[in-house]
Design a protein around this motif. Structure first.
Motif, PDB file in Angstrom:
ATOM      1  N   SER A 134      49.899  40.793  54.684  1.00 20.27           N
ATOM      2  CA  SER A 134      48.742  41.587  54.285  1.00 20.27           C
ATOM      3  C   SER A 134      48.423  42.579  55.395  1.00 20.27           C
ATOM      4  CB  SER A 134      47.519  40.710  53.989  1.00 20.27           C
ATOM      5  OG  SER A 134      47.061  40.082  55.171  1.00 20.27           O
ATOM      6  N   GLN A 151      41.761  46.423  52.570  1.00 21.53           N
ATOM      7  CA  GLN A 151      42.674  45.289  52.748  1.00 21.53           C
ATOM      8  C   GLN A 151      43.539  45.136  51.508  1.00 21.53           C
ATOM      9  OE1 GLN A 151      42.936  41.990  51.303  1.00 21.53           O
ATOM     10  NE2 GLN A 151      44.555  41.441  52.768  1.00 21.53           N
ATOM     11  N   SER A 152      44.821  44.798  51.728  1.00 21.32           N
ATOM     12  CA  SER A 152      45.721  44.544  50.606  1.00 21.32           C
ATOM     13  C   SER A 152      46.867  43.662  51.064  1.00 21.32           C
ATOM     14  CB  SER A 152      46.277  45.862  50.045  1.00 21.32           C
ATOM     15  OG  SER A 152      47.199  45.614  49.002  1.00 21.32           O
ATOM     16  N   ASP A 153      47.364  42.850  50.136  1.00 22.18           N
ATOM     17  CA  ASP A 153      48.574  42.079  50.427  1.00 22.18           C
ATOM     18  C   ASP A 153      49.774  42.639  49.666  1.00 22.18           C
ATOM     19  OD1 ASP A 153      48.004  41.323  47.869  1.00 22.18           O
ATOM     20  OD2 ASP A 153      47.570  39.215  48.339  1.00 22.18           O
TER      21      ASP A 153
END
Length: 613
Positions: A134, A151-153
């Motif tokens: 992430s 935020q990102s995975d």
């Protein structure tokens, strides 16, 4: 504000999947991309601070923090930062044309080290997902009160929330996947690995890149160092930093001017064209510095538009630090630099043409059409551009274009013109009826198939004292074994007059010696606009009056001689008018033209064929 979950744009999701599944063997580049982005943000802040004291910042730098226990790597800068809308626009969306081409090339490049394309399309941030479970981005635009946490995975969505305590600038925290050296996934929290990557890719960055208290890069301006002290690998990395390309430059050019006006320049000719080369908003590649201080990227004033593919840096000693684009356009020193840089680039290409045929041909394949745009403007560079131009020719194989100097050297005794023919493809031009006499007499013809060729041949009159002459325009005086005698012209006069009256589409009908096997062809008069140019103007929204052309007949062809006899014997026969239509239509089709009424032409042809069965 509560956390908001958004979806990536469709193309961004596809790109994320490619990155998550790690299509590249060299994953180290993610750190280079983050440092490069941070450097760009610092440049923007320094530039903004020149005109707005509120945005001025001391100690501009890039910091790297590694946490082996939590397996995170953070790259932070105190640059310009981003607003919430900019985060969505720049990261949630690939807001650039060429996305489809980029994704295609990324897929096709899988497993090919030579085809590293991440940075080329301006999406280097996504490379973090090659090494990350992430990614968290924290940013606050300089001058604004609140920041944004992203935020990102990499699963196709990302979250956004307001961050009240965000410092000005941007930090990117990469939550690293487990080490897997078999997959070239190294431990990017290892200080030695970080130092290795920074030294290899980012040593020339003009801001300190710090790991703790240590500065990892030399920050030496590469363009200020003697060429003998710089390795080709260093030039290559600097070029990649400027261009976001992953190949080496085709050629490196270093210049230094001393005296009343001093400047240094380090320019690169790329090995391949960028995807936005022919887009109106495509970026120019030269950055302007003053006394080592970054002033402006995309400096269109430093090179003419037809050399916009050149990347590099110009560092002037005697300009103001707050110089604007408007001032640049008028500054005589900038105009002097522009002329000298253009002259040097063109002379470098000429040297390649003379001494390194393979490199030159690679260059001309990629950039020939844009260089020829320079023939449309003022005459200052015309001779230099024509000296380095090359064209397909009837005298050379398809993969061996010829220069104009070589064409002139091969001209036949008594030949005083450079013959050319424009068209959409080599095959179309070579098979044109206009080429028949040139083939029969073995006269060399240049085959011009780039759209820009239709325009520059209107602006350029001659080369080395030899006029350019279109094979499909005006009269062409080639030596003929059977000249058109006055007696023959007189015998055909009634037919020529009748055809001119019958065919509304033509302005005149005459006999010609330029045909050997075709019955007829259409030509423009010496000052007329070509059909291809007429189409081009219409596509651009510029209306032009219908252009009537000249129908030329081959008196040796049985159809033409038979039509003359038939007209003498039965001038009032309605079939003759249909034959005239078919004669005109076949001439139009033979050159790749468009019939005004295809259905009528097809019916006339079918009826005529039916009578012969």
């Amino acid at each position: 504000m509560s956390t908001e979950t958004l979806e990536f744009q469709a193309e961004a999701r596809q790109l994320l999947q490619l990155m998550v599944h790690s299509i590249y063997s060299n994953k180290d580049i993610f750190l280079r991309e983050l440092i490069s982005n941070a450097s760009d943000a610092l440049d923007k802040r320094r530039l903004a601070g020149l005109t707005d004291d509120r945005l001025r910042a001391d100690d501009l730098h890039i910091g790297i923090e590694a946490d082996q226990e939590s397996r995170t790597l953070t790259v932070r800068d105190n640059g310009i930062g981003m607003s919430r809308d900019e985060v969505v626009g720049l990261i949630g969306t690939i807001a650039r044309s060429g996305t489809a081409e980029m994704l295609r090339e990324l897929r096709e490049s899988k497993g090919k080290e030579s085809a590293e394309l991440i940075g080329q399309f301006g999406v280097g941030f996504y490379s973090t997902f090659m090494v990350a479970d992430s990614v968290t981005l924290l940013t606050r635009k300089a001058g604004e009160e609140t920041g944004t946490r992203w935020q990102s995975d990499g699963d196709g969505t990302y979250t956004l929330e307001t961050a009240e305590d965000a410092p000005e600038g941007t930090s990117v925290t990469v939550h690293l996947r487990p080490k897997d050296e078999e997959d070239a996934l190294y431990d990017y929290t290892d200080e030695r690995k970080i130092r290795e990557i920074v030294k290899r890719y980012s040593d020339f960055i003009s801001y300190p890149v710090k790991l703790g208290e240590d500065t990892l890069n030399s920050m030496k301006a590469l363009w200020a160092r003697p060429r003998s002290e710089v390795k080709d690998e260093e030039y290559g990395e600097f070029y990649r930093h400027l261009s976001h390309d992953w190949t080496d430059p085709l050629e490196t050019i270093q210049m230094r001017a001393e005296g009343t006006f001093e400047y240094e320049a380090l320019l690169f000719i790329p090995a391949r064209a960028p995807h936005d080369l022919f887009q109106r908003d495509g970026r120019h590649g030269v950055q302007l510095y003053v006394k080592r201080v970054f002033i402006m990227e995309d400096s269109r004033e430093l090179l003419p538009d037809h050399l916009r593919f050149v990347k590099g840096v110009v560092d002037a000693a005697d300009l103001s630090l707050n110089i604007s684009r408007e001032i640049l356009q008028q500054d005589r020193h900038i105009q002097l630099i522009r002329r000298r840089l253009a002259k040097k680039v063109l002379s470098t290409i000429k040297d390649l043409m003379k001494n390194d045929t393979e490199k030159y041909r690679a260059f001309w394949r990629e950039f020939g059409p844009v260089v020829k745009e320079g023939l449309l403007g003022g005459a200052e560079d015309h001779k230099a551009i024509l000296d380095i131009a090359s064209f397909a020719s009837t005298a050379t194989p398809a993969d061996e274009p010829t220069g104009l100097a070589d064409y002139v050297a091969r001209m036949k005794d008594g030949q005083d013109k450079i013959y050319f023919m424009t068209g959409e493809s080599r095959a179309q031009v070579e098979n044109s009826p206009h080429m028949e006499a040139f083939k029969a007499k073995e006269y060399e013809v240049l085959l011009l198939t780039d759209p820009v060729d239709e325009i520059w041949v209107e602006a350029v009159q001659e080369y080395d004292g030899k006029e350019f002459q279109s094979a499909a325009r005006g009269t062409v005086d080639l030596p003929s074994d059977e000249e058109l005698s006055e007696e023959k012209s007189g015998a055909y006069a009634p037919l020529l007059t009748w055809l001119g009256e019958t065919l509304d589409e033509v302005q005149d009908v005459r006999l010609t010696s330029r045909l050997t096997s075709s019955p007829a062809c259409l030509v423009n008069d010496a000052d007329g606009i070509t059909p291809a140019l007429e189409k081009m103007y219409k596509a651009m929204g510029h209306g032009t009056p219908p252009v009537k052309r000249i129908l030329e007949l081959n008196p040796q062809h049985p159809l033409v001689s038979g039509l003359r006899v038939a007209h003498e014997q039965r001038a009032a026969d309605a079939d003759l008018a249909e034959t005239a239509e078919l004669l005109y239509g076949t001439a139009l089709l033979a050159e790749g033209g468009d019939l005004s009424d295809p259905a009528r032409f097809a019916k006339l042809l079918a009826d005529r064929l039916a009578r012969t069965v």
